[in-house]
Design a protein around this motif. Sequence first.
Motif, PDB file in Angstrom:
ATOM      1  N   ALA A 200      -9.160 -20.071 -11.907  1.00 54.74           N
ATOM      2  CA  ALA A 200      -9.750 -20.488 -10.633  1.00 54.74           C
ATOM      3  C   ALA A 200      -9.021 -19.860  -9.457  1.00 54.74           C
ATOM      4  N   ILE A 201      -7.702 -19.908  -9.484  1.00 51.43           N
ATOM      5  CA  ILE A 201      -6.920 -19.370  -8.364  1.00 51.43           C
ATOM      6  C   ILE A 201      -7.035 -17.849  -8.306  1.00 51.43           C
ATOM      7  N   ASP A 202      -7.037 -17.201  -9.470  1.00 47.08           N
ATOM      8  CA  ASP A 202      -7.187 -15.742  -9.499  1.00 47.08           C
ATOM      9  C   ASP A 202      -8.509 -15.291  -8.881  1.00 47.08           C
ATOM     10  N   SER A 203      -9.514 -16.152  -8.910  1.00 44.53           N
ATOM     11  CA  SER A 203     -10.839 -15.771  -8.415  1.00 44.53           C
ATOM     12  C   SER A 203     -11.059 -16.181  -6.954  1.00 44.53           C
ATOM     13  N   TYR A 204     -10.033 -16.704  -6.308  1.00 46.22           N
ATOM     14  CA  TYR A 204     -10.177 -17.132  -4.908  1.00 46.22           C
ATOM     15  C   TYR A 204      -9.899 -15.953  -3.991  1.00 46.22           C
ATOM     16  N   ASP A 205     -10.833 -15.649  -3.116  1.00 47.27           N
ATOM     17  CA  ASP A 205     -10.795 -14.420  -2.322  1.00 47.27           C
ATOM     18  C   ASP A 205     -10.015 -14.597  -1.022  1.00 47.27           C
ATOM     19  N   GLU A 206      -8.731 -14.865  -1.168  1.00 51.50           N
ATOM     20  CA  GLU A 206      -7.818 -14.916  -0.016  1.00 51.50           C
ATOM     21  C   GLU A 206      -6.427 -14.593  -0.528  1.00 51.50           C
ATOM     22  N   ASP A 207      -5.665 -13.850   0.251  1.00 57.29           N
ATOM     23  CA  ASP A 207      -4.331 -13.433  -0.169  1.00 57.29           C
ATOM     24  C   ASP A 207      -3.369 -14.609  -0.016  1.00 57.29           C
ATOM     25  N   LEU A 208      -3.144 -15.338  -1.101  1.00 55.19           N
ATOM     26  CA  LEU A 208      -2.280 -16.514  -1.074  1.00 55.19           C
ATOM     27  C   LEU A 208      -1.240 -16.431  -2.183  1.00 55.19           C
ATOM     28  N   ASN A 209      -0.019 -16.781  -1.850  1.00 55.81           N
ATOM     29  CA  ASN A 209       1.055 -16.910  -2.825  1.00 55.81           C
ATOM     30  C   ASN A 209       1.122 -18.378  -3.237  1.00 55.81           C
ATOM     31  N   VAL A 210       0.812 -18.658  -4.502  1.00 52.73           N
ATOM     32  CA  VAL A 210       0.754 -20.028  -5.001  1.00 52.73           C
ATOM     33  C   VAL A 210       1.874 -20.255  -6.014  1.00 52.73           C
ATOM     34  N   VAL A 211       2.605 -21.341  -5.846  1.00 55.47           N
ATOM     35  CA  VAL A 211       3.600 -21.782  -6.826  1.00 55.47           C
ATOM     36  C   VAL A 211       3.112 -23.099  -7.415  1.00 55.47           C
ATOM     37  N   ILE A 212       3.127 -23.206  -8.731  1.00 51.26           N
ATOM     38  CA  ILE A 212       2.639 -24.410  -9.398  1.00 51.26           C
ATOM     39  C   ILE A 212       3.812 -25.236  -9.920  1.00 51.26           C
TER      40      ILE A 212
ATOM     41  N   LYS B  63      13.041 -17.930  -0.163  1.00 51.97           N
ATOM     42  CA  LYS B  63      12.674 -16.524  -0.301  1.00 51.97           C
ATOM     43  C   LYS B  63      11.242 -16.367  -0.823  1.00 51.97           C
ATOM     44  N   GLN B  64      10.821 -17.301  -1.648  1.00 52.11           N
ATOM     45  CA  GLN B  64       9.497 -17.234  -2.247  1.00 52.11           C
ATOM     46  C   GLN B  64       8.391 -17.404  -1.210  1.00 52.11           C
ATOM     47  N   LYS B  65       8.622 -18.300  -0.246  1.00 52.24           N
ATOM     48  CA  LYS B  65       7.670 -18.557   0.842  1.00 52.24           C
ATOM     49  C   LYS B  65       6.231 -18.756   0.340  1.00 52.24           C
TER      50      LYS B  65
ATOM     51  N   HIS C 134      15.102 -29.519 -14.786  1.00 49.25           N
ATOM     52  CA  HIS C 134      14.533 -28.644 -13.781  1.00 49.25           C
ATOM     53  C   HIS C 134      14.555 -27.209 -14.310  1.00 49.25           C
ATOM     54  N   ILE C 135      13.475 -26.477 -14.076  1.00 54.12           N
ATOM     55  CA  ILE C 135      13.406 -25.077 -14.494  1.00 54.12           C
ATOM     56  C   ILE C 135      12.508 -24.319 -13.514  1.00 54.12           C
ATOM     57  N   ILE C 136      12.852 -23.061 -13.265  1.00 49.55           N
ATOM     58  CA  ILE C 136      12.025 -22.173 -12.454  1.00 49.55           C
ATOM     59  C   ILE C 136      11.667 -20.964 -13.306  1.00 49.55           C
ATOM     60  N   LEU C 137      10.371 -20.687 -13.413  1.00 52.70           N
ATOM     61  CA  LEU C 137       9.870 -19.572 -14.191  1.00 52.70           C
ATOM     62  C   LEU C 137       9.048 -18.656 -13.297  1.00 52.70           C
ATOM     63  N   GLU C 138       9.300 -17.364 -13.364  1.00 50.81           N
ATOM     64  CA  GLU C 138       8.547 -16.397 -12.573  1.00 50.81           C
ATOM     65  C   GLU C 138       7.699 -15.526 -13.498  1.00 50.81           C
TER      66      GLU C 138
END
Length: 281
Positions: free
Chosen positions: A173-185, A46-48, A273-277
């Motif tokens: 760094a990621i916040d300042s990247y000028d492209e609409d991207l969904n990033v999961v770390i 769902k996160q894609k 294992h943990i998932i944080l949003e």
Amino acid sequence: MARITAGVGCSHVPAIGVAMDTGITEQPYWKPVFEGFEKSREWMAKQKPDVVFLVYNDHCTAFSAEMIPTFALGCAAEFKPADEGWGPRPVPVVKGHQKLASHIAQSVILDEFDLTIMNAMEVDHGLTVPLSLMFGQVDEWPCLVIPLCVNVVQYPPPTGNRCFNLGKAIRRAIDSYDEDLNVVIFGTGGMSHQLQYKRAGLINAEWDQRFLDMLTEDPVAASKIPHVEYLREAGSEGVEMVMWHVMRGALDDDVTEVHRHYHVPASNTAVGHIILENKTN
């Protein structure tokens, strides 16, 4: 703009990859391990994410005792699975996001964090096992991946605080990247385990669970755990958990814990294992 929406903490036990690759995940020993990731795969579907930024440690494949960088950022177009002595894992080649990786390198280095830039690098189970756990057995990874390799093999590894603050720099760094991207770390490695000498097989479930609690509720305090406590309470390899602080530092202060899974044993170690949003995406 690009944005980090969630973080994943995950063990990267090599035997988990072997269990998947050899089709024994339904055996009684392994089934409880993999059942804990069923919800995770549903969540990931769902996160894609467009990009996974994956923090892990090399196990003497890309690096040897001759050269061990503290932080190494993968900036290549692709990363092939490494041969760790029994052939590469039968998993897809990892495709990188070169433009975003280069942007992160520039931003983080100018933010005064020294990185080694890797324009060619093979990746081992530390990276491929978490991908397999979160995406399953696929013909192609469904998103691009940027690896960050952290030294937790040779003393001295970076502190949890250094890793936590590096996560914040990666977020900037990621916040300042000028492209609409969904990033999961991802932050990978651990949990408590020791592979050698008199305490081989050590597992401290109580300490592990408290670490997971702190990761959600008090990440600053968690980041200040000293190396000697990891060694004493979580074993000689428990220090791998400092890599989870990179993931947590890249998230908002307040997060929602979506899922948690903890199981003992899996190849003589604890699987965590943990998932944080982030609450605001």
